[in-house]
Write a protein that holds these residues in place. Structure first.
Motif, PDB file in Angstrom:
ATOM      1  N   ARG A  11       1.004  -1.124  -0.067  1.00  0.00           N
ATOM      2  CA  ARG A  11      -0.099   0.132   0.017  1.00  0.00           C
ATOM      3  C   ARG A  11       0.986   1.003   0.060  1.00  0.00           C
TER       4      ARG A  11
ATOM      5  N   TYR B  86      -2.007   4.963  -6.941  1.00  0.00           N
ATOM      6  CA  TYR B  86      -3.521   5.197  -6.616  1.00  0.00           C
ATOM      7  C   TYR B  86      -4.142   5.780  -7.689  1.00  0.00           C
TER       8      TYR B  86
ATOM      9  N   PRO C 264     -10.612   7.285  -7.565  1.00  0.00           N
ATOM     10  CA  PRO C 264     -11.599   6.183  -7.140  1.00  0.00           C
ATOM     11  C   PRO C 264     -12.973   6.430  -7.929  1.00  0.00           C
TER      12      PRO C 264
ATOM     13  N   ARG D 167      -8.016   1.346   4.493  1.00  0.00           N
ATOM     14  CA  ARG D 167      -7.839   1.436   3.170  1.00  0.00           C
ATOM     15  C   ARG D 167      -8.803   2.357   2.466  1.00  0.00           C
ATOM     16  N   LYS D 168      -9.974   2.381   2.930  1.00  0.00           N
ATOM     17  CA  LYS D 168     -10.857   3.372   2.225  1.00  0.00           C
ATOM     18  C   LYS D 168     -10.462   4.725   2.148  1.00  0.00           C
TER      19      LYS D 168
ATOM     20  N   TYR E 207      -7.314   5.981   2.922  1.00  0.00           N
ATOM     21  CA  TYR E 207      -6.084   6.234   2.087  1.00  0.00           C
ATOM     22  C   TYR E 207      -6.242   5.877   0.651  1.00  0.00           C
ATOM     23  N   ASP E 208      -7.042   5.133   0.238  1.00  0.00           N
ATOM     24  CA  ASP E 208      -7.471   5.037  -1.134  1.00  0.00           C
ATOM     25  C   ASP E 208      -7.703   6.262  -1.733  1.00  0.00           C
ATOM     26  N   GLU E 209      -8.652   7.151  -1.167  1.00  0.00           N
ATOM     27  CA  GLU E 209      -9.118   8.423  -1.253  1.00  0.00           C
ATOM     28  C   GLU E 209      -8.064   9.351  -1.107  1.00  0.00           C
TER      29      GLU E 209
END
Length: 507
Positions: A51, A56, A59, A296-297, A299-301
């Protein structure tokens, strides 16, 4: 050169990130090595490495449904205007419940102007999801400048303002009125856009909700404000502007890279981010899947960033954080006709104003957003409100528990108090009309020949002096996209002595 070095480093890291992901799965739960000593720690460590090293991408909003009056309402995303640097995206709601349909059709329509400050509009996913429970929702979905070809022209702060004006007119043309909500960075250009519309005598939104933005960045300056104020314009132009390297559609475009913005965000609170990643590792070791997924949600953003066109970025630094043109009354904007107009917030009379600030906001300091009230002097006091959210930081005013439990009820009540009936011909149907096929003229789907059309929005000229027009982006295409036939089209008439087919109707 820095952009090229970053891309080289990212390409070098990609195989190592893929390797870390593979090893994490090899030792993860359910694998053949998961019963070995320390397997859980090995899997957790390599998952964290993956990660930290992965790329990335943008999204998705991913809002499939929301609950309205206890019923699930299906959400379908539609791009109604596609401009070179931005899309106007609508979240259309569908239901086959007559009572819920009547509720949906009577709700206010809101245009959310998302920030163009390094992150994608999906950062406001929680904002959109919550607003959909009680409103028709549109949002500005800004594009990554490195994906926009040079042939599409430049993008300036004036173009941003012109885009916002066009989006407001589009929604007003559909419904007769609208409400506008701006979050963080767009509070300044949105106030400018509405001011210009008011000065021309155009219809302005019923309400303006401005949340956590630098209307007057001189008040309670934060670390972000100080950086912009203490460095010269030339410093920014020489140190943070780079050209998009080969391999991207926007090759050669001058941009402020997203990875620099992301580095700046992390540098503001490095200890907090380090602690968050370590907690993620411990959650994986303990098997706390819920906490790990929440990490995860987020840092995905948070890690998904976009490049900003250099002209827009530099002009924002100069106009908002160095010369304070809005509060000094010296801001001139070039309109779509190439004419210069002065921004005059004191000309706004018909739009109610709500400002929202977080008590602990470390990006837009206390009083910066509230300054809008000092500029909009012609809005009656009974149509202006300010709300400070206790215990909320910058993100807390538009996402998370405080947004849902404290801020949204205030915003919803303010919009409802100043709403007016819409002029669009989509009045609620009687229950028997919902179940019975409509006449041909009521079919939602439009002829294929008009699925895409170009709209030229006229701008009333205030008779200022003319200046030579610069090269601008290509005209936008307004895409009137019809919903899928299975969702919105009327079914064929039922044969004799059979119950009529029931259809799902949209709002």
């Amino acid at each position: 050169m820095l952009y090229h070095l970053y891309e080289a480093q990212r390409s070098l890291m990609e195989p190592f990130a893929d390797f870390a992901r593979a090893v994490s799965k090899l030792y993860g739960n359910g694998s053949m090595f998961s019963q070995l000593p320390m397997a859980q720690r090995v899997a957790a460590g390599y998952d964290l490495l993956y990660r930290l090293g992965k790329d990335y991408e943008k999204p998705e909003f991913g809002i499939q449904s929301v609950e309205v009056d206890g019923a699930d309402v299906v959400i379908h995303e539609i791009v109604e205007i596609d401009k070179p640097f931005c899309q106007l995206r609508r979240f259309k709601r569908y239901t086959d419940d007559p009572a819920v349909l009547a509720t949906l059709k009577s709700q206010p329509v809101v245009l959310i102007v998302a920030p163009l400050s390094g992150h994608y509009a999906t950062l406001l996913r929680d904002t959109v999801r919550t607003m959909l429970q009680g409103h028709k929702v549109y949002i500005t979905d800004w594009k990554n400048a490195r994906t926009v070809p040079l042939s599409d022209g430049e993008f300036h702060l004036d173009d941003y303002i012109n885009d916002v004006e066009q989006f407001i007119r589009h929604v007003q043309a559909e419904y007769g009125n609208c409400h506008v909500m701006s979050v963080c960075q767009p509070t300044v250009p949105v106030l400018a856009a509405i001011s210009l519309m008011a000065s021309r005598g155009e219809a302005t939104p019923l309400t303006m909700t401005m949340m956590g933005g630098p209307i007057d960045a001189r008040r309670s300056p934060t670390a972000v404000n100080n950086l912009a104020m203490n460095k010269s314009f030339e410093w920014f132009e020489n140190n943070v502007i780079y050209r998009v390297p080969q391999g991207f559609p926007g090759e050669g475009r001058r941009v402020y890279p997203g990875f620099l913005q992301h580095t700046g965000f992390v540098a503001m609170n490095p200890d907090r981010h380090a602690t968050s990643h370590y907690d993620y590792f411990k959650d994986l070791v303990k098997g706390d899947d819920a906490s790990a997924e929440a990490h995860r949600k987020f840092y995905d953003e948070y890690n998904a960033v976009l490049d900003m066109d250099a002209d827009y970025y530099l002009e924002t630094i100069s106009t908002v954080f160095q010369e304070f043109k809005l509060v000094h009354g010296t801001w001139d904007v070039r309109n779509e006709a190439g004419q210069i107009e002065r921004v005059r917030p004191q000309d706004i009379r018909q739009s109610a104003l709500l400002t929202v600030e977080g008590e602990l906001d470390d990006i837009s300091g206390s009083g910066q957003t509230r300054a809008a009230h000092d500029l909009c002097t012609q809005i009656p006091a009974e149509h202006r409100e300010h709300y400070e959210v206790a215990g909320a930081g910058h993100y807390g005013i538009f996402s998370g528990r405080r947004w849902r439990e404290m801020v949204y009820p205030k915003v919803r009540a303010f919009i409802a108090a100043h709403d007016q009936p819409q002029t669009r011909d989509d009045a609620p149907l009687a229950a028997e009309d919902v179940r019975r096929p409509r006449a041909a003229k009521a079919v939602v789907a439009k002829p294929a020949a008009k699925a895409t059309e170009t709209v030229d929005v006229p701008v009333a000229a205030p008779a200022p002096h003319k200046v030579p027009a610069r090269k601008t982006a290509k005209p936008a295409a307004v895409r009137k996209t019809a919903p899928p036939a299975s969702v919105a089209e009327s079914p064929s008439p039922a044969p004799a002595r059979k119950a009529p087919a029931r259809r799902r109707t949209s709002a």
